[in-house]
Design a protein around this motif. Structure first.
Motif, PDB file in Angstrom:
ATOM      1  N   UNK A 190      55.054  54.051 -13.559  1.00 36.00           N
ATOM      2  CA  UNK A 190      55.313  53.091 -12.434  1.00 36.00           C
ATOM      3  C   UNK A 190      53.996  53.309 -11.565  1.00 36.00           C
ATOM      4  N   UNK A 191      53.699  51.888 -11.245  1.00 37.03           N
ATOM      5  CA  UNK A 191      52.378  51.624 -10.499  1.00 37.03           C
ATOM      6  C   UNK A 191      52.938  51.137  -9.195  1.00 37.03           C
ATOM      7  N   UNK A 192      52.366  51.905  -8.130  1.00 35.00           N
ATOM      8  CA  UNK A 192      52.621  51.817  -6.826  1.00 35.00           C
ATOM      9  C   UNK A 192      52.021  50.389  -6.349  1.00 35.00           C
TER      10      UNK A 192
ATOM     11  N   UNK B 101      45.745  55.487   2.625  1.00 36.60           N
ATOM     12  CA  UNK B 101      45.243  56.717   1.556  1.00 36.60           C
ATOM     13  C   UNK B 101      43.840  56.488   0.908  1.00 36.60           C
ATOM     14  N   UNK B 102      43.411  55.066   1.427  1.00 30.14           N
ATOM     15  CA  UNK B 102      41.905  54.757   0.381  1.00 30.14           C
ATOM     16  C   UNK B 102      42.239  54.933  -0.892  1.00 30.14           C
ATOM     17  N   UNK B 103      43.343  54.307  -1.477  1.00 31.17           N
ATOM     18  CA  UNK B 103      43.596  54.287  -2.881  1.00 31.17           C
ATOM     19  C   UNK B 103      43.409  53.013  -3.242  1.00 31.17           C
ATOM     20  N   UNK B 104      42.879  52.912  -4.296  1.00 31.50           N
ATOM     21  CA  UNK B 104      43.111  51.485  -5.002  1.00 31.50           C
ATOM     22  C   UNK B 104      44.332  51.167  -5.899  1.00 31.50           C
ATOM     23  N   UNK B 105      44.614  52.325  -6.759  1.00 36.28           N
ATOM     24  CA  UNK B 105      45.584  52.229  -7.706  1.00 36.28           C
ATOM     25  C   UNK B 105      46.285  53.818  -7.758  1.00 36.28           C
ATOM     26  N   UNK B 106      47.633  53.613  -7.682  1.00 38.78           N
ATOM     27  CA  UNK B 106      48.281  54.686  -8.203  1.00 38.78           C
ATOM     28  C   UNK B 106      49.339  54.734  -9.036  1.00 38.78           C
ATOM     29  N   UNK B 107      49.471  55.346 -10.192  1.00 39.35           N
ATOM     30  CA  UNK B 107      50.403  55.320 -11.346  1.00 39.35           C
ATOM     31  C   UNK B 107      50.984  56.673 -11.668  1.00 39.35           C
TER      32      UNK B 107
END
Length: 1016
Positions: A956-958, A967-973
């Motif tokens: 699951x990719x947010x 959150x300074x996140x480019x990608x979260x899976x």
């Protein structure tokens, strides 16, 4: 003096190129993003500036920016699985690039050792698997991730010890009886898949034919696996973090029998051997073992459950960073893995296990318009704490079956280690009372290269060189100790009494240290010329390479040396026809001076029919390519044997009674100065096509004729009393191997939110031994040859006669009436009836027949289904091997091991009562002294073909942009995966997995992983 002037000229040339004054052209900035036909951004897409060396990588949002010189007019945008697009810049400063899906993967880069080409231009057989595909299988070993994903690659598990799993990788079956290990290259350096972190892999290329691998000459006959690791590009810094946690458990745990069943069966075995009904245990004792009223006097120990964990834990942390500018591009990674020991140990020793540290740094740098280079550094450190047990952890594993369930233990009531006269080194003592081993394994590799652009001489001319160094150092710090051994006094079974066995005592730790080290180095130099003339493309590569390998530099073992000269001539016409001629001239110190070098040529041709004007932009036939190749490769891998061209002599212990021989000599082996390498002539032909840009198909046929295979000389008559063991080996054998590789792919974008795909492959191969120097057996043998005319690894045994209904002698009368005489053990009631194939009324080796298949798989297949719906993605991989087998024997099959080792199927072994009652019989009559049944026969033959649900991953990719930005996140899976989830096989016992071998081996594992991946 000559060398002096050459070195001076070279140095001045470098200085001249580094200081050429260039006119700085005006530059301009552009930016943009890359997406697919559904509008999804494509991170990691490559944007090439035509006419410049810069490769720009899109960030996690698919965005890029670049500085262009006035001369740059076009961009090439590439992404695996999509068509490459050429963009004319004009005056645009903001670019939107949409890539179309390409199921044929014709633009995918293929590494051909000294060349990198798009797939459509390759005439040989080379398959590319991306790192993203491999990472769907969350396993620390790259070989496990390759299983089921490549047509023609046979991956079989050969060892299952946690953290030390081993795999055999075989490309297109076997063509020799000697070494057939596939050559592994890591960024051009000979290495091992054991030392590669899967997270660092950009792609893996499987080179299956002669034209793809011929540059490695005598090392290439078994094919090449080329691993390309990740590199940086022109982009802002990007950091990736992957954290996961894995639980692994045995797919199959052997079902250990109770002490009551053991006592019953050991009595039955002795009875069958003629020693009466209650030779070991009385009926009262058997009843007490069953009812369990006093487990001190009548134990019921399950040693497997006592010492083997139900689950083994693994933690993985991996982080990487990449980015760069025009002048410096970098990729760097760090990895850490901790894996527990599979054994249950005393509290003070719960730190048994492995800690692994990985480091990789790939840096590319541009000095000026004429000189660029790279520095690759990789290291892996394994630090393991394990018991200082006899025969290592494998010995610990097999020792579990040395103790029967009726033995009290593992400790006496006052804490002493319990042993038996048959087993004086039990599992508990090996694990907890023998000391420890702190092992450290260091692997360091360095690859440094420079490239000089000689365009000031003529456009397209370059020269390059690199130096490769690899070091492996293994050290062990041991703490050795011993312990008191106590055994039960069985003269009085009504009391729990022990006495000391032997004289060993508890000892203080005695420390020792050992170190082994090996090095490998390689020096390469290349000249390349690539030029386009209207519709014509010409490529020339010339190179030389020197390899040096010392297996143990500390002990001074003679190093292995190889020298290779080679080159490739390539021609392409209008992206329609591609022709290559490749050759290697390689020398090996395996052979005498006059025979050390061999010439290995090959040629390939590719024709891309869909680039004809009549077929361009055809909506139905979106891709069609024909390709073929033919070439000669070699093999100088003869196992541990080296310098077979020399006589091997040694000082004799005796002068044979000839007194004047003061220094007698023994002949260990005569040499053969005419030895040469094995020669493989490989033909390959194939077709690749795709329909509607949704369905892709690949079909290949190959034929490998291997000659001059090195074998023992069984033909030359005895010479001066010497047997064939002393005679030199000869290049005599010939083996033919042929087969087909098939691949099928499908992809469909149903709508913006949902897509699905299928990737499958199938491979079949068959080999035949044409000649191997085998002498025919006598006329009274049922089969005169055991190798000639058969497959490598063909299994042979006795054929059971089932004409009486069950294949057993069911009475002594039946044995007498048969008129058969067995050589060796005479049959008893309950033993197998063998077919007398030569009709001489004697059962002996003359009656042996081919049974089942070879030990080498003929079939390998895989099929992966992948789905994507909005933020969810699912992949499901099936994998299998077929048409191979082998004989079951040893622990788990032959009950005679140690003091009797029984399993569930032995509970239904033949007895006269079971036969008379018509009950199911699953095994021959039990024995303690061995029987005529315990031979290779079709009862013990095991079909080892299987199909597995190899891997399932759900991710699951947010896509909550506000949260991600905060959150300074480019990608979260997030992801969860399982490996080896289901198995379909033909196993005759439920105690062993099909890839497990024996119950005394470490069992095949099932893996459950949860993890998350972040990009900053």
């Amino acid at each position: 003096m000559r060398k002096y002037y050459i070195s001076k000229f070279f140095a001045l040339s470098v200085i001249l190129m580094m200081n050429l004054n260039l006119i700085n052209a005006q530059s301009r900035s552009i930016k943009g993003y890359v997406c697919n036909d559904s509008g999804d951004r494509l991170p990691g897409a490559i944007v090439r500036l035509v006419g410049e060396d810069d490769n720009i990588i899109t960030d996690a949002n698919g965005e890029f920016s670049a500085e262009l010189s006035n001369g740059t007019k076009y961009l090439l945008v590439e992404y695996v699985g999509y068509s490459t697009k050429k963009i004319k810049i004009n005056d645009k400063l903001n670019l939107y690039v949409k890539l179309d899906r390409d199921v044929s993967n014709k633009y995918q880069e293929v590494n051909l050792i000294k060349d990198v080409r798009p797939s459509y231009s390759v005439g040989g057989s080379a398959i590319v698997i991306t790192g993203d595909e491999l990472r769907k299988t969350h396993n620390h070993h790259l070989a496990a991730a390759l299983a089921g994903r490549v047509p023609g690659l046979y991956v079989k598990t050969t060892g299952n010890e946690p953290s030390k799993e081993t795999y055999s990788l075989n490309i297109r079956g076997a063509s020799t009886v000697n070494g057939r290990a596939t050559l592994i290259l890591i960024d051009g350096m000979i290495g091992s898949l054991d030392n590669v972190n899967v997270n660092d892999v950009e792609s893996v290329t499987i080179m299956k034919d002669a034209s793809s691998s011929v540059l490695y000459g005598m090392q290439a006959a078994a094919g090449i696996i080329y691993v390309k690791t990740k590199r940086g590009g022109v982009s802002a810094p990007s950091i990736n973090v992957d954290v996961n946690y894995t639980l692994q458990n045995a797919i199959v745990r052997p079902k250990m029998i109770s002490s009551g069943d053991y006592a019953t069966m050991i009595n039955q075995a002795w009875k069958n051997d003629g020693f009466g009904d209650y030779y070991i245990y009385s009926q009262d004792e058997i009843d007490n073992y069953y009812n369990g009223t006093d487990r001190n006097l009548y134990p019921n120990n399950n040693w497997y459950d006592m010492f083997m964990k139900d689950v083994v834990q693994t933690q993985n942390i991996y982080t990487s960073a990449h980015g760069g500018t025009k002048y410096v591009k970098y990729y760097a990674s760090l990895g850490y893995m901790h894996q527990d020991s599979p054994f249950k140990t005393a509290d003070a020793l719960k730190t048994y296990g492995l800690n692994r540290f990985d480091f990789r740094s790939n840096v590319d740098f541009l000095i000026n318009d004429y000189i660029k280079g790279y520095v690759n550094i990789a290291a892996r450190i394994n630090k393991e704490l394990s018991p200082n047990a006899t025969d290592g952890t494998g010995g610990v594993m097999s020792s579990i079956f040395d103790m029967s369930p009726v033995i009290y233990g593992p400790l006496t009531p006052d804490g002493k280690v319990v042993v038996t006269p048959e087993n004086t080194n039990p599992t508990f003592g090996r694990l907890n009372r023998s000391g420890y081993v702190k092992g450290t394994d260091y692997n360091l590799s360095t690859n440094i290269g420079l490239e000089f652009d000689l365009k000031f001489i003529t456009p397209g001319l370059k020269t390059s060189g690199n130096i490769i160094y690899f070091n492996n150092t293994t050290s062990q710090n041991k703490g050795n100790t011993d312990y008191e051994r106590w055994t039960r006094d069985l003269t009085n079974t009504n009391e729990l009494l022990f006495y000391q066995y032997g004289t060993t005592e508890k000892e203080p730790l005695l420390f020792s240290k050992s170190t082994q080290s090996s090095i490998r180095s390689q020096y390469d130099w290349n000249i390349d010329y690539n030029r386009s003339f209207n519709r014509h493309k010409l490529g020339v590569n010339l190179f030389l390479s020197q390899q040096y390998y010392n297996a143990n530099k500390i002990q001074g073992v003679q190093p292995v040396l190889r020298m290779t000269y080679g080159g490739r001539l390539s021609y392409g016409y209008d992206n329609l026809i591609f022709a290559d001629f490749t050759a290697g001239y390689q020398g090996s110190e395996q052979f005498s001076k006059g025979n050390r070098y061999g010439f290995f040529p090959s040629g390939s041709l590719a024709f891309v029919a869909t680039n004809l004007d009549a077929l361009k932009n055809n909506r139905v036939l979106s891709y069609l390519k024909f390709h073929t190749s033919y070439g000669l490769v070699g093999n100088d891998n003869f196992g541990d044997d080296r310098f077979l061209y020399r006589d091997y002599l040694a000082s004799a212990a005796s002068n044979g009674g000839i007194n004047y021989l003061s220094k007698p000599i023994d002949i260990i082996r005569l040499g053969n100065p005419n030895l040469t390498w094995e020669k493989s002539k490989i033909f390959n032909v194939g077709v690749d096509f795709s329909l509607f840009n949704q369905l892709s198909v690949g079909v290949e046929y190959y034929n490998d004729r291997r000659t001059s295979i090195l074998v023992d000389d069984n033909i030359t008559p005895l010479l001066n009393g010497l047997s064939s063991d002393y005679l030199s080996k000869i290049n005599l054998s010939e083996i033919h191997n042929s087969g087909v590789d098939l691949s099928l792919g499908y992809f469909k974008q149903i709508n913006k939110d949902f897509s699905l795909g299928l990737s499958s492959n199938f491979a079949f191969n068959k080999n035949e031994i044409i000649e191997i120097g085998e002498l025919p057996k006598a006329d009274d043998y049922a089969y005169k040859y055991r190798q000639t005319g058969y497959r490598i690894g063909q299994t042979w045994g006795y054929e059971i006669d089932y004409s009486n209904g069950n294949g057993y002698f069911n009475s002594q009368e039946e044995i007498d009436k048969s008129g058969l005489t067995y050589v060796g053990k005479s049959p008893r009631p309950g033993d197998f009836i063998y077919i007398d194939r030569n009709s001489d009324n004697i059962i002996d080796e003359k009656d042996i027949v081919p049974i089942g298949e070879s030990t080498i798989p003929q079939i390998a297949w895989g099929a992966e289904l992948f789905l994507k719906w909005r933020s969810w993605d699912v992949s499901v991989l099936f994998q299998g091997l077929g048409k191979f087998g082998g004989f079951n024997n040893g622990i788990g099959y032959y009950e005679t091991y140690n003091n009797g080792t029984f399993f569930e199927h032995h509970l239904k072994a033949w007895t006269s009562e079971r036969y008379a009652n018509g009950e199911v019989i699953l095994a021959p009559a039990l024995t303690k002294q061995g029987s005529s049944s315990q031979k290779n026969n079709n009862y013990y033959y095991q079909n080892k073909g299987f199909a597995r649900l190899k891997n399932v991953e759900i991710g699951y990719t947010m896509k909550d942009k506000a949260f991600m930005k905060k959150m300074h996140i480019n990608q979260l899976r997030f992801y969860i995966s399982g490996m080896n989830l289901l198995t379909w096989d033909h196993m005759k016992t439920n105690d062993i997995d099909v890839e497990g071998g024996k119950v005394s081996n470490f069992p095949t594992s099932q893996y459950w992983t949860v993890g998350l991946n972040l990009n900053f």
